[in-house]
Design a protein around this motif. Sequence first.
Motif, PDB file in Angstrom:
ATOM      1  N   ILE A  41      97.142  46.426   2.087  1.00 24.23           N
ATOM      2  CA  ILE A  41      96.904  45.148   1.393  1.00 24.23           C
ATOM      3  C   ILE A  41      95.426  44.774   1.467  1.00 24.23           C
ATOM      4  CG2 ILE A  41      97.418  42.682   1.469  1.00 24.23           C
ATOM      5  CD1 ILE A  41     100.220  43.418   2.436  1.00 24.23           C
ATOM      6  N   GLY A  42      94.830  44.975   2.665  1.00 24.64           N
ATOM      7  CA  GLY A  42      93.393  44.679   2.806  1.00 24.64           C
ATOM      8  C   GLY A  42      92.547  45.558   1.905  1.00 24.64           C
ATOM      9  N   GLN A  43      92.951  46.839   1.837  1.00 23.33           N
ATOM     10  CA  GLN A  43      92.201  47.771   0.979  1.00 23.33           C
ATOM     11  C   GLN A  43      92.284  47.347  -0.481  1.00 23.33           C
ATOM     12  OE1 GLN A  43      90.188  50.124   1.761  1.00 23.33           O
ATOM     13  NE2 GLN A  43      89.848  50.927  -0.320  1.00 23.33           N
ATOM     14  N   VAL A  44      93.479  46.971  -0.898  1.00 20.78           N
ATOM     15  CA  VAL A  44      93.635  46.529  -2.296  1.00 20.78           C
ATOM     16  C   VAL A  44      92.810  45.269  -2.558  1.00 20.78           C
ATOM     17  CG1 VAL A  44      95.299  45.619  -3.955  1.00 20.78           C
ATOM     18  CG2 VAL A  44      95.875  47.602  -2.565  1.00 20.78           C
ATOM     19  N   MET A  45      92.851  44.352  -1.600  1.00 23.05           N
ATOM     20  CA  MET A  45      92.091  43.109  -1.788  1.00 23.05           C
ATOM     21  C   MET A  45      90.590  43.389  -1.811  1.00 23.05           C
ATOM     22  SD  MET A  45      94.272  40.497   0.616  1.00 23.05           S
ATOM     23  CE  MET A  45      93.172  39.140   0.225  1.00 23.05           C
ATOM     24  N   ILE A  46      90.159  44.267  -0.907  1.00 24.95           N
ATOM     25  CA  ILE A  46      88.729  44.606  -0.882  1.00 24.95           C
ATOM     26  C   ILE A  46      88.316  45.285  -2.187  1.00 24.95           C
ATOM     27  CG2 ILE A  46      87.065  46.146   0.228  1.00 24.95           C
ATOM     28  CD1 ILE A  46      88.478  45.537   2.881  1.00 24.95           C
ATOM     29  N   GLU A  47      89.136  46.210  -2.633  1.00 25.04           N
ATOM     30  CA  GLU A  47      88.790  46.925  -3.868  1.00 25.04           C
ATOM     31  C   GLU A  47      88.784  45.984  -5.068  1.00 25.04           C
ATOM     32  OE1 GLU A  47      90.725  50.629  -4.199  1.00 25.04           O
ATOM     33  OE2 GLU A  47      90.538  50.727  -6.370  1.00 25.04           O
ATOM     34  N   ASN A  48      89.792  45.087  -5.110  1.00 27.00           N
ATOM     35  CA  ASN A  48      89.816  44.124  -6.215  1.00 27.00           C
ATOM     36  C   ASN A  48      88.585  43.224  -6.176  1.00 27.00           C
ATOM     37  OD1 ASN A  48      92.213  45.126  -7.182  1.00 27.00           O
ATOM     38  ND2 ASN A  48      93.469  43.634  -6.075  1.00 27.00           N
ATOM     39  N   HIS A  49      88.243  42.809  -4.953  1.00 31.32           N
ATOM     40  CA  HIS A  49      87.059  41.943  -4.827  1.00 31.32           C
ATOM     41  C   HIS A  49      85.792  42.678  -5.245  1.00 31.32           C
ATOM     42  CE1 HIS A  49      84.452  38.793  -3.294  1.00 31.32           C
ATOM     43  NE2 HIS A  49      83.781  39.727  -2.589  1.00 31.32           N
ATOM     44  N   ALA A  50      85.682  43.930  -4.822  1.00 34.92           N
ATOM     45  CA  ALA A  50      84.495  44.703  -5.183  1.00 34.92           C
ATOM     46  C   ALA A  50      84.439  44.948  -6.682  1.00 34.92           C
ATOM     47  CB  ALA A  50      84.519  46.042  -4.431  1.00 34.92           C
ATOM     48  N   GLN A  51      85.576  45.267  -7.263  1.00 38.18           N
ATOM     49  CA  GLN A  51      85.587  45.507  -8.709  1.00 38.18           C
ATOM     50  C   GLN A  51      85.267  44.227  -9.482  1.00 38.18           C
ATOM     51  OE1 GLN A  51      89.003  47.478 -10.231  1.00 38.18           O
ATOM     52  NE2 GLN A  51      89.073  49.005  -8.571  1.00 38.18           N
ATOM     53  N   SER A  52      85.809  43.126  -8.980  1.00 43.28           N
ATOM     54  CA  SER A  52      85.534  41.867  -9.672  1.00 43.28           C
ATOM     55  C   SER A  52      84.042  41.539  -9.651  1.00 43.28           C
ATOM     56  CB  SER A  52      86.345  40.740  -9.004  1.00 43.28           C
ATOM     57  OG  SER A  52      86.035  39.504  -9.602  1.00 43.28           O
ATOM     58  N   SER A  53      83.411  41.765  -8.511  1.00 42.24           N
ATOM     59  CA  SER A  53      81.966  41.485  -8.414  1.00 42.24           C
ATOM     60  C   SER A  53      81.188  42.396  -9.352  1.00 42.24           C
ATOM     61  CB  SER A  53      81.503  41.688  -6.966  1.00 42.24           C
ATOM     62  OG  SER A  53      82.196  40.804  -6.109  1.00 42.24           O
ATOM     63  N   VAL A  54      81.552  43.662  -9.350  1.00 44.07           N
ATOM     64  CA  VAL A  54      80.830  44.615 -10.184  1.00 44.07           C
ATOM     65  C   VAL A  54      81.057  44.313 -11.675  1.00 44.07           C
ATOM     66  CG1 VAL A  54      80.680  47.055 -10.819  1.00 44.07           C
ATOM     67  CG2 VAL A  54      80.833  46.393  -8.421  1.00 44.07           C
ATOM     68  N   ARG A  55      82.282  43.970 -12.004  1.00 47.45           N
ATOM     69  CA  ARG A  55      82.576  43.643 -13.411  1.00 47.45           C
ATOM     70  C   ARG A  55      81.712  42.455 -13.866  1.00 47.45           C
ATOM     71  NH1 ARG A  55      88.066  44.805 -11.846  1.00 47.45           N
ATOM     72  NH2 ARG A  55      88.831  46.653 -12.968  1.00 47.45           N
ATOM     73  N   THR A  56      81.647  41.457 -13.024  1.00 51.73           N
ATOM     74  CA  THR A  56      80.833  40.290 -13.379  1.00 51.73           C
ATOM     75  C   THR A  56      79.368  40.684 -13.592  1.00 51.73           C
ATOM     76  OG1 THR A  56      82.329  38.874 -12.128  1.00 51.73           O
ATOM     77  CG2 THR A  56      80.147  37.992 -12.634  1.00 51.73           C
ATOM     78  N   GLU A  57      78.907  41.528 -12.717  1.00 50.77           N
ATOM     79  CA  GLU A  57      77.505  41.939 -12.811  1.00 50.77           C
ATOM     80  C   GLU A  57      77.259  42.797 -14.057  1.00 50.77           C
ATOM     81  OE1 GLU A  57      73.716  41.648 -11.800  1.00 50.77           O
ATOM     82  OE2 GLU A  57      75.404  40.717 -10.711  1.00 50.77           O
ATOM     83  N   LEU A  58      78.264  43.632 -14.388  1.00 48.74           N
ATOM     84  CA  LEU A  58      78.106  44.451 -15.594  1.00 48.74           C
ATOM     85  C   LEU A  58      78.052  43.579 -16.851  1.00 48.74           C
ATOM     86  CD1 LEU A  58      80.486  47.490 -14.857  1.00 48.74           C
ATOM     87  CD2 LEU A  58      77.982  47.427 -14.751  1.00 48.74           C
ATOM     88  N   VAL A  59      78.935  42.584 -16.878  1.00 53.98           N
ATOM     89  CA  VAL A  59      78.934  41.682 -18.043  1.00 53.98           C
ATOM     90  C   VAL A  59      77.590  40.936 -18.138  1.00 53.98           C
ATOM     91  CG1 VAL A  59      80.027  39.642 -19.037  1.00 53.98           C
ATOM     92  CG2 VAL A  59      81.435  41.461 -18.054  1.00 53.98           C
TER      93      VAL A  59
END
Length: 817
Positions: A41-59
């Motif tokens: 669960i922590g891994q999924v949350m960390i990955e989602n958080h990391a992807q969300s940050s990166v997605r925002t930065e890409l946009v």
Amino acid sequence: MSRLRLAFESFRRPRFGHIRTRLVVLYTGLFAIAMLSIGLIGQVMIENHAQSSVRTELVTSSSVFDRLWALRAKSLADSADVMARDFGFRAAVASGDQATILSALANLRQRVGVPYAFVVTQDGDVTGDGAATLRRDVAAIPYKLAAGRNSAVVTSGQDVYRMVVSPILAPTEIGWVVFAVRLDEGEMQSLERLSAIPLTATILRHDDGGHWMPATGGLAVPAGAIDRFMAADGSHEMHPGLLGLSSGRAIALARPLASTGTAPDAMLLLTFPLIKALAPFRSLQIGIVLSGLAGLLLVLWGSHRLAGSISRPIAALDDAARALEDGSRAEVTVIGHDEIGRLAVSFNRMSAGIVERENRIAHLAFHDTLTGLPNRVLFRQQLDAALGRAVRVGEQVAVMCLDLDGFKLVNDSFGHPSGDALLRVVGEVLSNLASDGMVARLSGDEFAIVVGISVDPDRPRALAQSILDALREPVVANGHSILTGLSIGISVAPGDGHEPSTLLKNADLALYRAKQDGRGVFRFFEPGLDAAARQRRQMELDLREALHNGQFRLDYQPIFDLKADRICGFEALMRWEHPRRGLVSPAEFIPVAEESGLIVAMGEWAMHEACREAIRWPDPLRVAVNVSAIQFRNSGFADIVVQALARSGLDPHRLEIEITESIFLEGSGPTLDLLHKLHALGCRIALDDFGTGYSSLSYLRSFPFDKIKIDRSFVINVADDVGAAAIVRAIVDLAGALDMETTAEGVEDSEQLAALRSQGCSSIQGFLFSRPLTTEGVARLLKDQRRDVMPTVSAPVQRLIPPPAPIELPPIRAIGR
């Protein structure tokens, strides 16, 4: 499938040899599952958080790119517009002065910093440096742009260009200034530097097959990956997605670049590797993993200790139960007051109970319940051990068999509780006297003693004598003073045998001899006893065969009535014609028949045979049948008499049953009842051998006998012995006073006859008148009587009585004598 199912079932039902292992595996497994779930669960949350940050930065980076190019296009348009407003430049374009145009374009490229600048006239002529393909595309671009647009991204050959178009007005539009900026690595790096994250910017274009492919940079993408990425969610213009690269997954954003048509000729692809997105969280992931491992080790250690504290008492219970199963006494240490502690207490109580019951059962299995003495089984074991020890050390071992004399009489007289009490007292006496040996009760009133002979060779004799002396006086048992006695047989190993069974048999033979020698004595085994026992066993077998094959017959000895001078009856006497030994004496086979119990069947046969023969005689001749004490104690004896009378038709008054005083030794109550019952049938009762046995005058008072038979031992000397004559006279007078007849046995001469007649004897029998006769002899005698007259004792005996048969037997008159 079956193997898979078996494997699954075996996995679901693991087998553990120890409960400790089961608990450790259970606790550790549950904790590992929990920690793994938390980690996932922590891994999924960390990955989602990391992807969300990166997605925002890409946009964000994509938007910056758009604004940057908008400013750049405006700047280029402004520069082109300044040059287009220059009079000289407009004149040169209008006049087609190529030199001036080229000079102005060179100056403009240098000033605005673009690689390519062109002037396109209304005729489609292009002035400026560049590849032919680029010049052709530049010539067409002013006509492809929609109204109001001044820039577009187009593909020219293998390259992608952003083109900016600015009109040249003089004052009408006479041409266009076109800037072509190639979107290459330099442009992408400039864009990447503007981003807050180290993203990778790549220009995509279509290849010859219409598939998207990188036009810049060294992005390694598997074939078709970009097409699948585009097809999954459009172009991912505003929502970055995951793109599979050759180096791994990456978060990607694809922005279409405005072209001259509706479909873009190129795309801006912004990518950021997922592994780099997770890099900032690597320490957190490692921390979670390490924390999980540390927790797992902690749980493993704690589970092991907890399982040990739980399973250790259970293991101790298991060991104790196994020991108890193997027959060992086992107890467990009670720890605590919980369920396991209470279970330990219960187990110890149960173990003690089992051991106690086993000891009790073992004691009952090897000891007599009445006296507490060892029984026959333990006696045999101890005798085996004593013989083995004696063989090793060279000693002797004596075995003594003891039997109470007249014990049945004690039971009948005082009751079985008194008999049991007597056995206990005797057991105590024997134990006290034979303290150096082992006393056992074999059965009933039979005891046995094993005593070693190491110092005193005369120890068996002294012990036997002390026992006889101790029991010579009355014994108090159950409140009764009982006079009893013992007979003892002794065998000594190794002289009398090496085996326990041999010693016991020889001691029993010696006991039998002691019984025969008058009871109340002890006898040592002698080899002759064994031979006599074998003869007795053979005699018993022969008797059974004789009874089965009809080898017995009855002879009849006449009885003469002295007052009537005639035969008044016959005494039936059993004879055995052995096929090999010839005529066997009753004195030899009757005791064996009594001891073996065959006397009952033999007596029944004799009763039927005597009645059947007597019915042929003229009335009132009687037949006298001797009955042994054993036969008389048979509960069916009365029925045998009734059946014999019924089958033969003989009048009961013609049957005379002769008994001896020994029948009263087993108790007078049942005996008198049976006598009265037989007397009530009409049978006569005669008391045989009066004066030779126990001779209690109370017997004469207790039952009205019809006759008393005077034993031959008194008759022999009645003519010349005053004492014998006095005894006979006393018996005759006593019988007369009690209204009983008398018969003298064994009369052999006329002097005896005269003396008996003078003393008033009722009847006589003996060789003087006749030996025992066969049935044919009786028939001839009776025939002569009917033809002549009734014989009288005054007539010559030889004339009245047929010659006697040549029988060599002594004058035995009764069955069993």
